[in-house]
Design an enzyme around this catalytic site. Structure first.
Site, PDB file in Angstrom:
ATOM      1  N   TYR A   1      15.451 -34.457 -58.146  1.00 41.32           N
ATOM      2  CA  TYR A   1      16.197 -33.872 -59.261  1.00 41.32           C
ATOM      3  C   TYR A   1      17.130 -32.766 -58.743  1.00 41.32           C
ATOM      4  O   TYR A   1      18.318 -32.729 -59.044  1.00 41.32           O
ATOM      5  CB  TYR A   1      15.235 -33.293 -60.318  1.00 41.32           C
ATOM      6  CG  TYR A   1      15.900 -32.312 -61.248  1.00 41.32           C
ATOM      7  CD1 TYR A   1      16.774 -32.752 -62.236  1.00 41.32           C
ATOM      8  CD2 TYR A   1      15.700 -30.926 -61.135  1.00 41.32           C
ATOM      9  CE1 TYR A   1      17.416 -31.860 -63.084  1.00 41.32           C
ATOM     10  CE2 TYR A   1      16.338 -30.020 -61.967  1.00 41.32           C
ATOM     11  CZ  TYR A   1      17.190 -30.493 -62.942  1.00 41.32           C
ATOM     12  OH  TYR A   1      17.840 -29.607 -63.766  1.00 41.32           O
TER      13      TYR A   1
ATOM     14  N   SER B   1      21.881 -26.089 -61.916  1.00 37.72           N
ATOM     15  CA  SER B   1      20.579 -25.427 -62.007  1.00 37.72           C
ATOM     16  C   SER B   1      20.412 -24.473 -60.839  1.00 37.72           C
ATOM     17  O   SER B   1      20.925 -24.719 -59.730  1.00 37.72           O
ATOM     18  CB  SER B   1      19.492 -26.505 -61.951  1.00 37.72           C
ATOM     19  OG  SER B   1      18.249 -25.907 -61.733  1.00 37.72           O
TER      20      SER B   1
ATOM     21  N   LYS C   1      21.526 -32.346 -58.507  1.00 36.58           N
ATOM     22  CA  LYS C   1      22.375 -31.220 -58.941  1.00 36.58           C
ATOM     23  C   LYS C   1      23.262 -30.749 -57.783  1.00 36.58           C
ATOM     24  O   LYS C   1      24.450 -30.488 -57.951  1.00 36.58           O
ATOM     25  CB  LYS C   1      21.510 -30.065 -59.447  1.00 36.58           C
ATOM     26  CG  LYS C   1      20.764 -30.362 -60.733  1.00 36.58           C
ATOM     27  CD  LYS C   1      21.712 -30.552 -61.900  1.00 36.58           C
ATOM     28  CE  LYS C   1      21.008 -30.949 -63.169  1.00 36.58           C
ATOM     29  NZ  LYS C   1      21.890 -31.461 -64.208  1.00 36.58           N
TER      30      LYS C   1
HETATM   31  P1  NAD Z   1      17.295 -32.651 -72.226  1.00 33.26           P
HETATM   32  O1  NAD Z   1      16.535 -33.742 -71.570  1.00 33.26           O
HETATM   33  O2  NAD Z   1      16.721 -32.043 -73.457  1.00 33.26           O
HETATM   34  O3  NAD Z   1      18.787 -33.120 -72.550  1.00 33.26           O
HETATM   35  C1  NAD Z   1      19.471 -34.051 -71.751  1.00 33.26           C
HETATM   36  C2  NAD Z   1      20.017 -35.124 -72.678  1.00 33.26           C
HETATM   37  O4  NAD Z   1      20.735 -36.087 -71.898  1.00 33.26           O
HETATM   38  C3  NAD Z   1      18.931 -35.881 -73.427  1.00 33.26           C
HETATM   39  O5  NAD Z   1      19.230 -35.863 -74.807  1.00 33.26           O
HETATM   40  C4  NAD Z   1      18.987 -37.302 -72.854  1.00 33.26           C
HETATM   41  O6  NAD Z   1      18.647 -38.265 -73.817  1.00 33.26           O
HETATM   42  C5  NAD Z   1      20.432 -37.397 -72.390  1.00 33.26           C
HETATM   43  N1  NAD Z   1      20.682 -38.323 -71.296  1.00 33.26           N
HETATM   44  C6  NAD Z   1      20.046 -38.394 -70.100  1.00 33.26           C
HETATM   45  N2  NAD Z   1      20.602 -39.368 -69.349  1.00 33.26           N
HETATM   46  C7  NAD Z   1      21.613 -39.923 -70.081  1.00 33.26           C
HETATM   47  C8  NAD Z   1      22.553 -40.956 -69.854  1.00 33.26           C
HETATM   48  N3  NAD Z   1      22.554 -41.656 -68.718  1.00 33.26           N
HETATM   49  N4  NAD Z   1      23.443 -41.249 -70.826  1.00 33.26           N
HETATM   50  C9  NAD Z   1      23.446 -40.560 -71.992  1.00 33.26           C
HETATM   51  N5  NAD Z   1      22.577 -39.568 -72.274  1.00 33.26           N
HETATM   52  C10 NAD Z   1      21.669 -39.261 -71.319  1.00 33.26           C
HETATM   53  O7  NAD Z   1      17.538 -31.537 -71.123  1.00 33.26           O
HETATM   54  P2  NAD Z   1      18.061 -30.055 -71.281  1.00 33.26           P
HETATM   55  O8  NAD Z   1      16.930 -29.145 -70.999  1.00 33.26           O
HETATM   56  O9  NAD Z   1      18.828 -29.906 -72.528  1.00 33.26           O
HETATM   57  O10 NAD Z   1      19.025 -29.978 -70.031  1.00 33.26           O
HETATM   58  C11 NAD Z   1      20.412 -30.259 -70.132  1.00 33.26           C
HETATM   59  C12 NAD Z   1      21.024 -30.221 -68.749  1.00 33.26           C
HETATM   60  O11 NAD Z   1      20.766 -28.940 -68.169  1.00 33.26           O
HETATM   61  C13 NAD Z   1      20.428 -31.250 -67.793  1.00 33.26           C
HETATM   62  O12 NAD Z   1      21.450 -31.741 -66.974  1.00 33.26           O
HETATM   63  C14 NAD Z   1      19.440 -30.440 -66.970  1.00 33.26           C
HETATM   64  O13 NAD Z   1      19.248 -30.983 -65.703  1.00 33.26           O
HETATM   65  C15 NAD Z   1      20.141 -29.100 -66.901  1.00 33.26           C
HETATM   66  N6  NAD Z   1      19.212 -27.995 -66.668  1.00 33.26           N
HETATM   67  C16 NAD Z   1      18.152 -27.816 -67.516  1.00 33.26           C
HETATM   68  C17 NAD Z   1      17.252 -26.788 -67.281  1.00 33.26           C
HETATM   69  C18 NAD Z   1      16.056 -26.581 -68.193  1.00 33.26           C
HETATM   70  O14 NAD Z   1      15.126 -25.893 -67.810  1.00 33.26           O
HETATM   71  N7  NAD Z   1      16.032 -27.141 -69.390  1.00 33.26           N
HETATM   72  C19 NAD Z   1      17.433 -25.932 -66.199  1.00 33.26           C
HETATM   73  C20 NAD Z   1      18.536 -26.136 -65.365  1.00 33.26           C
HETATM   74  C21 NAD Z   1      19.418 -27.176 -65.615  1.00 33.26           C
HETATM   75  C1  UD1 Z   2      11.185 -25.679 -62.527  1.00 35.92           C
HETATM   76  C2  UD1 Z   2      11.755 -26.523 -61.416  1.00 35.92           C
HETATM   77  C3  UD1 Z   2      13.249 -26.280 -61.316  1.00 35.92           C
HETATM   78  C4  UD1 Z   2      13.928 -26.516 -62.666  1.00 35.92           C
HETATM   79  C5  UD1 Z   2      13.265 -25.631 -63.703  1.00 35.92           C
HETATM   80  C6  UD1 Z   2      13.820 -25.839 -65.078  1.00 35.92           C
HETATM   81  C7  UD1 Z   2       9.951 -26.810 -59.780  1.00 35.92           C
HETATM   82  C8  UD1 Z   2       9.432 -26.426 -58.437  1.00 35.92           C
HETATM   83  N1  UD1 Z   2      11.103 -26.194 -60.162  1.00 35.92           N
HETATM   84  O1  UD1 Z   2      11.354 -24.314 -62.200  1.00 35.92           O
HETATM   85  O2  UD1 Z   2      13.788 -27.167 -60.366  1.00 35.92           O
HETATM   86  O3  UD1 Z   2      15.308 -26.194 -62.593  1.00 35.92           O
HETATM   87  O4  UD1 Z   2      11.854 -25.933 -63.730  1.00 35.92           O
HETATM   88  O5  UD1 Z   2      13.583 -27.157 -65.503  1.00 35.92           O
HETATM   89  O6  UD1 Z   2       9.372 -27.607 -60.485  1.00 35.92           O
HETATM   90  N2  UD1 Z   2       3.530 -22.451 -64.420  1.00 35.92           N
HETATM   91  C9  UD1 Z   2       2.178 -22.254 -64.603  1.00 35.92           C
HETATM   92  N3  UD1 Z   2       1.497 -23.211 -65.292  1.00 35.92           N
HETATM   93  C10 UD1 Z   2       2.076 -24.341 -65.806  1.00 35.92           C
HETATM   94  C11 UD1 Z   2       3.477 -24.525 -65.612  1.00 35.92           C
HETATM   95  C12 UD1 Z   2       4.168 -23.563 -64.908  1.00 35.92           C
HETATM   96  O7  UD1 Z   2       1.606 -21.258 -64.165  1.00 35.92           O
HETATM   97  O8  UD1 Z   2       1.376 -25.177 -66.393  1.00 35.92           O
HETATM   98  C13 UD1 Z   2       4.280 -21.421 -63.691  1.00 35.92           C
HETATM   99  C14 UD1 Z   2       4.960 -21.952 -62.442  1.00 35.92           C
HETATM  100  O9  UD1 Z   2       4.107 -21.795 -61.346  1.00 35.92           O
HETATM  101  C15 UD1 Z   2       6.187 -21.039 -62.358  1.00 35.92           C
HETATM  102  C16 UD1 Z   2       6.481 -20.643 -63.808  1.00 35.92           C
HETATM  103  O10 UD1 Z   2       5.316 -20.973 -64.547  1.00 35.92           O
HETATM  104  O11 UD1 Z   2       5.848 -19.877 -61.669  1.00 35.92           O
HETATM  105  C17 UD1 Z   2       7.655 -21.383 -64.370  1.00 35.92           C
HETATM  106  O12 UD1 Z   2       7.459 -22.764 -64.129  1.00 35.92           O
HETATM  107  P1  UD1 Z   2       8.472 -23.891 -64.677  1.00 35.92           P
HETATM  108  O13 UD1 Z   2       8.672 -23.702 -66.131  1.00 35.92           O
HETATM  109  O14 UD1 Z   2       7.972 -25.207 -64.208  1.00 35.92           O
HETATM  110  O15 UD1 Z   2       9.837 -23.506 -63.980  1.00 35.92           O
HETATM  111  P2  UD1 Z   2      10.192 -23.322 -62.426  1.00 35.92           P
HETATM  112  O16 UD1 Z   2       9.084 -23.705 -61.559  1.00 35.92           O
HETATM  113  O17 UD1 Z   2      10.748 -21.958 -62.262  1.00 35.92           O
END
Ligand code: NAD
Ligand code: UD1
Length: 359
Positions: free
Chosen positions: A150, A124, A154
């Protein structure tokens, strides 16, 4: 290739599985359904025209994992599984360190003992922490002022993977480990069919799922966290990336894996403010999204976006879809999920461990 996808029924994993199947790869999913539903498996099968093998299993169970590897003969692993709720990680740090670190360590044990050499890890942009910068390149330092457990998981996993690859590749330089760390910026949107999307269990904290709740009428309004930042309209600017582009980035990362550990930002390089995102949703949907301006959220940075040049150069990947596309696809998902046909929890029976195959 024959690929194991951990977390493959989750938001990003499910979209990537569809892209992998569409490209002719064979896929096995391992997920404990902690934050996803079996409905995603149905949608994947419908979209790809074939069903991946699915194991209901927890990565923290090493015995099950080894059994799955014994059966699987995998060429590569894409590791999405992990807990990702930033706020919850602050209140439940042990749960996050345990799940994300032990799950990954188990995976590395299984990979090592089964001689699998290719791994892609969902990292991330959060690993960059809070730095006096807005546009991030992969060479910039990481692990600086990360504000939550979290984010630390990572950062720690990135280090574990570097140490693992260095040790393995010293022992077997002729058959090296190849790992890509993909640092995602802010994924939004869903499959254009509306059949897959973000459907988390529990209360979301991220902006897009909250917009979706307001659009569904499950929340009366959205709070914009601060409009007094040093940005064009005073609200925070982020790099939103369509999840279909993100899924494609995994395909490219798989194709261009190289010995050792290589890191790539997956983002668009374009900044969009909170108000711009809200107004784009309103424009595409023709509906007003009620919002109010609230206080700043602790830990938020004014601007945070990718320099995606390395991915463009080495993976021949760049985003093709826009924020507007993401909003259009989100509307489709909202429409279908409101009709209870998409990605729902229409649970089929779920077998306990040891892992049961579902065909
Ligand atoms: P998500 O929660 O939708 O998917 C993660 C999946 O992993 C889920 O289906 C959950 O049931 C499964 N899981 C969690 N722990 C487990 C375990 N111990 N054993 C087996 N399954 C398990 O999340 P996502 O948004 O699809 O994210 C996927 C990956 O990308 C994650 O590692 C997340 O940290 C990373 N990531 C996501 C974002 C985002 O904004 N969505 C941003 C940066 C990084
Ligand atoms: C957040 C996490 C980051 C993670 C990413 C994706 C924090 C500080 N960072 O990033 O670690 O990798 O999500 O999961 O939590 N916002 C509003 N109102 C809301 C929600 C969000 O104004 O109700 C704004 C926030 O202030 C931000 C933007 O929307 O400026 C995006 O927020 P969000 O979706 O939570 O992502 P990040 O904060 O960028």
């Amino acid at each position: 290739m024959n690929i194991l996808v951990t977390g493959g029924t989750g938001y990003i994993g499910s979209h990537t599985v569809v892209a992998l199947l569409d490209s002719g790869h064979d896929v096995t999913i391992l997920d404990n359904l902690n934050n996803s539903h079996l409905g995603a498996l149905e949608s994947i099968s419908q979209l790809a025209g074939r069903r991946p093998l699915f194991y209901l299993s927890d990565l923290c169970n090493l015995d099950n994992l080894n059994l799955i590897f014994d059966h699987g003969h995998f060429d590569a692993v894409i590791h999405f599984a992990g807990l990702k709720a930033v706020g919850e990680s602050v209140s439940e740090p042990l749960k996050y360190y345990e799940n994300n670190l032990i799950g990954t360590l188990n995976l590395l044990h299984a990979i090592k003992s089964h001689n699998v050499k290719k791994l892609i890890f969902s990292s991330s942009a959060t690993v960059y922490g809070a730095q006096p910068a807005e546009k991030f390149t992969e060479e910039m330092p990481t692990g600086i002022n990360i504000s939550n457990p979290y984010g630390w998981t990572k950062s720690m996993i990135e280090q574990i993977l570097k140490d693992f690859a260095a040790a393995e590749n010293t022992k077997s330089p002729d058959n090296p480990v190849e790992i890509s760390l993909l640092r995602y910026f802010n994924p939004i949107g869903n499959h254009p069919s509306g059949l897959l999307g973000e459907n988390p269990n529990g209360q979301p904290n991220n902006l897009m799922p909250i917009i979706m709740q307001v659009a569904r009428g499950e929340r009366s309004e959205l709070t914009v966290f601060g409009d007094d930042y040093d940005t064009p309209d005073g609200t925070c600017v982020r790099d939103y990336i369509h999840v279909v582009d993100l899924a494609d980035g995994h395909l490219k990362a798989l194709e261009y894996l190289k010995p050792g550990v290589n890191t790539y930002n997956l983002g668009s390089g374009q900044g969009t403010s909170v108000l711009e995102l809200i107004h784009t949703f309103e424009e595409v949907s023709g509906k007003t999204l009620p919002y109010k301006i609230g206080n700043r959220r602790p830990g938020d940075l004014a601007g945070f976006y990718a320099n995606p040049e390395k991915a463009k150069r080495e993976l021949h990947w760049q985003t093709k879809l826009t924020v507007k596309d993401a909003m259009r696809d989100t509307l489709k998902f909202l429409e279908l999920s409101t009709n209870k046909t998409a990605n729902n929890n229409s649970a089929q029976p779920v077998e306990p461990n040891p892992p049961e195959r579902q065909k």
